[in-house]
Design an enzyme around this catalytic site. Structure first.
Site, short mmCIF file in Angstrom:
data_model
loop_
_atom_site.label_atom_id
_atom_site.label_comp_id
_atom_site.label_asym_id
_atom_site.label_seq_id
_atom_site.Cartn_x
_atom_site.Cartn_y
_atom_site.Cartn_z
N MET A 26 22.80 53.42 44.77
CA MET A 26 23.50 54.69 45.00
C MET A 26 24.99 54.40 45.26
SD MET A 26 20.90 57.32 46.73
CE MET A 26 20.95 56.79 48.41
N HIS A 33 23.38 44.65 47.88
CA HIS A 33 23.37 44.96 46.44
C HIS A 33 23.75 43.71 45.64
CE1 HIS A 33 24.34 49.16 48.05
NE2 HIS A 33 23.21 49.33 47.41
N LYS A 145 14.28 45.72 52.28
CA LYS A 145 14.81 46.49 53.41
C LYS A 145 14.19 47.90 53.35
CE LYS A 145 18.67 48.81 55.28
NZ LYS A 145 18.43 50.12 54.70
N ASP A 146 14.02 48.39 52.12
CA ASP A 146 13.36 49.68 51.91
C ASP A 146 11.96 49.40 51.39
OD1 ASP A 146 15.81 51.47 52.33
OD2 ASP A 146 16.52 50.04 50.86
N GLN A 149 9.75 52.21 50.06
CA GLN A 149 10.23 52.66 48.76
C GLN A 149 9.79 51.70 47.66
OE1 GLN A 149 14.38 54.15 48.06
NE2 GLN A 149 14.73 52.08 47.34
N ARG A 183 25.18 53.10 54.57
CA ARG A 183 25.35 54.01 55.72
C ARG A 183 26.09 53.36 56.88
NH1 ARG A 183 22.30 58.71 55.39
NH2 ARG A 183 20.70 58.71 53.77
P1 AMP Z 1 20.72 51.95 47.80
O1 AMP Z 1 22.04 51.87 47.10
O2 AMP Z 1 20.82 52.03 49.29
O3 AMP Z 1 19.80 52.99 47.20
O4 AMP Z 1 20.00 50.55 47.54
C1 AMP Z 1 19.83 50.03 46.26
C2 AMP Z 1 18.91 48.84 46.34
O5 AMP Z 1 19.48 47.86 47.21
C3 AMP Z 1 17.53 49.16 46.92
O6 AMP Z 1 16.54 48.46 46.20
C4 AMP Z 1 17.63 48.68 48.34
O7 AMP Z 1 16.39 48.33 48.91
C5 AMP Z 1 18.53 47.46 48.18
N1 AMP Z 1 19.18 47.10 49.43
C6 AMP Z 1 19.82 47.95 50.29
N2 AMP Z 1 20.26 47.28 51.36
C7 AMP Z 1 19.89 45.99 51.20
C8 AMP Z 1 20.05 44.79 51.97
N3 AMP Z 1 20.67 44.80 53.13
N4 AMP Z 1 19.56 43.64 51.48
C9 AMP Z 1 18.91 43.62 50.29
N5 AMP Z 1 18.73 44.70 49.52
C10 AMP Z 1 19.20 45.87 49.96
#
Ligand code: AMP
Length: 271
Positions: A26, A33, A145-146, A149, A183
């Site tokens: 996102m 990421h 972390k998710d 999901q 966030r």
């Molecule tokens: P998001 O942009 O928050 O939707 O996350 C995109 C992807 O990055 C998702 O698969 C998340 O689980 C992963 N992600 C988010 N934060 C972390 C983190 N701290 N370490 C590893 N992967 C992450």
């Protein structure tokens, strides 16, 4: 690095590419990421990163509007990382076509975040299902972390017999222990310190439970966290991440899953 805003142009470009490693995001990119992207680049083939803040997975419009965005900075980073393809769809582009597969929502969607974020996982699966339909990647890279999901996406892929393999990637943390998250950009210094205290507290709690020195008492744990400065706790649960059940004995492997608020900012983690 090729940037696409239209699914038709993207599909034309990748039509004959078999090994696509897909990293959905996102935006508001951070070290978490980057680690997913680097991992995807260690696989043979091309890497495709998407950036789309999906309104359908937000419960409140205000939360969606306040979600940190910085496309310019993201693109500089992605260029530096030498990404092959970037897909930045508009709402219309991604939501205006008929998808082959129906969403499969496993019952685990009703637990943890599903209890307080109604419709959230349906929104997540809706967008991921669309991406998978358009891109047909060989691999999709998701962060543990998710974990909820990632589990639900894996179940959907399995149930709908989609030819994509999920690669789960470890959580990347800041020096103070807080998991990197878009966030976090909305946290002030004080809140960031509280988040760090929460993680240290939970790590210690887990250690004590494993050593059988402490039972898990969710009411007292919540009280401790409030005393550390947490505003509200959506849930804190011990879960065996293989069986997804509460561990029945201390020998079972478990993780502590938490969703908590610092003022209006909601953070999730599993330790
Ligand atoms: P998001 O942009 O928050 O939707 O996350 C995109 C992807 O990055 C998702 O698969 C998340 O689980 C992963 N992600 C988010 N934060 C972390 C983190 N701290 N370490 C590893 N992967 C992450």
């Amino acid at each position: 690095m090729k940037i696409f805003k239209s699914k038709h142009k993207l599909q034309k470009e990748i039509l004959h590419i078999k090994n696509i490693s897909f990293v959905p995001t996102m935006g508001g990119l951070h070290k978490g990421h980057v680690s997913l992207i680097r991992k995807s680049q260690s696989f043979k083939g091309k890497t495709l990163v998407s950036i789309f803040v999906n309104p359908k997975q937000f419960n409140e419009k205000k939360d969606f509007l306040n979600y940190p965005r910085n496309l310019k900075k993201d693109l500089i980073l992605l260029k530096h990382l030498n990404i092959d393809y970037i897909y930045i769809p508009t709402f219309k582009d991604i939501f205006s076509f008929k998808v082959k597969n129906k969403i499969y929502l496993d019952s685990f969607s009703k637990k943890l975040c599903g209890k307080t974020r109604k419709g959230h996982f349906k929104g997540v699966l809706n967008i991921v299902n669309r991406f998978l339909d358009l891109i047909k990647p060989k691999y999709i890279f998701l962060g543990v972390k998710d974990l909820q999901q990632s589990y639900l996406i894996s179940k959907h892929i399995l149930k709908r017999k989609i030819n994509t393999r999920v690669i789960n990637c470890k959580t990347i943390r800041e020096k103070n222990g807080v998991a990197c998250s878009t966030r976090n950009k909305n946290l002030n210094k004080h809140q960031f310190k509280i988040a760090s205290k929460v993680i240290k507290y939970l790590k210690n709690k887990k250690r004590l439970i494993k050593k059988k020195l402490s039972n898990f008492d969710s009411i007292n744990t919540k009280k401790d966290l409030i005393n550390l400065g947490v505003t509200k706790i959506d849930y804190i649960e011990l879960i065996n991440s293989k069986t997804l059940r509460k561990p029945r004995n201390k020998r079972e492997n478990f993780r502590i899953f938490i969703a908590f608020y610092l003022n209006k900012i909601r953070l999730i983690d599993n330790i």
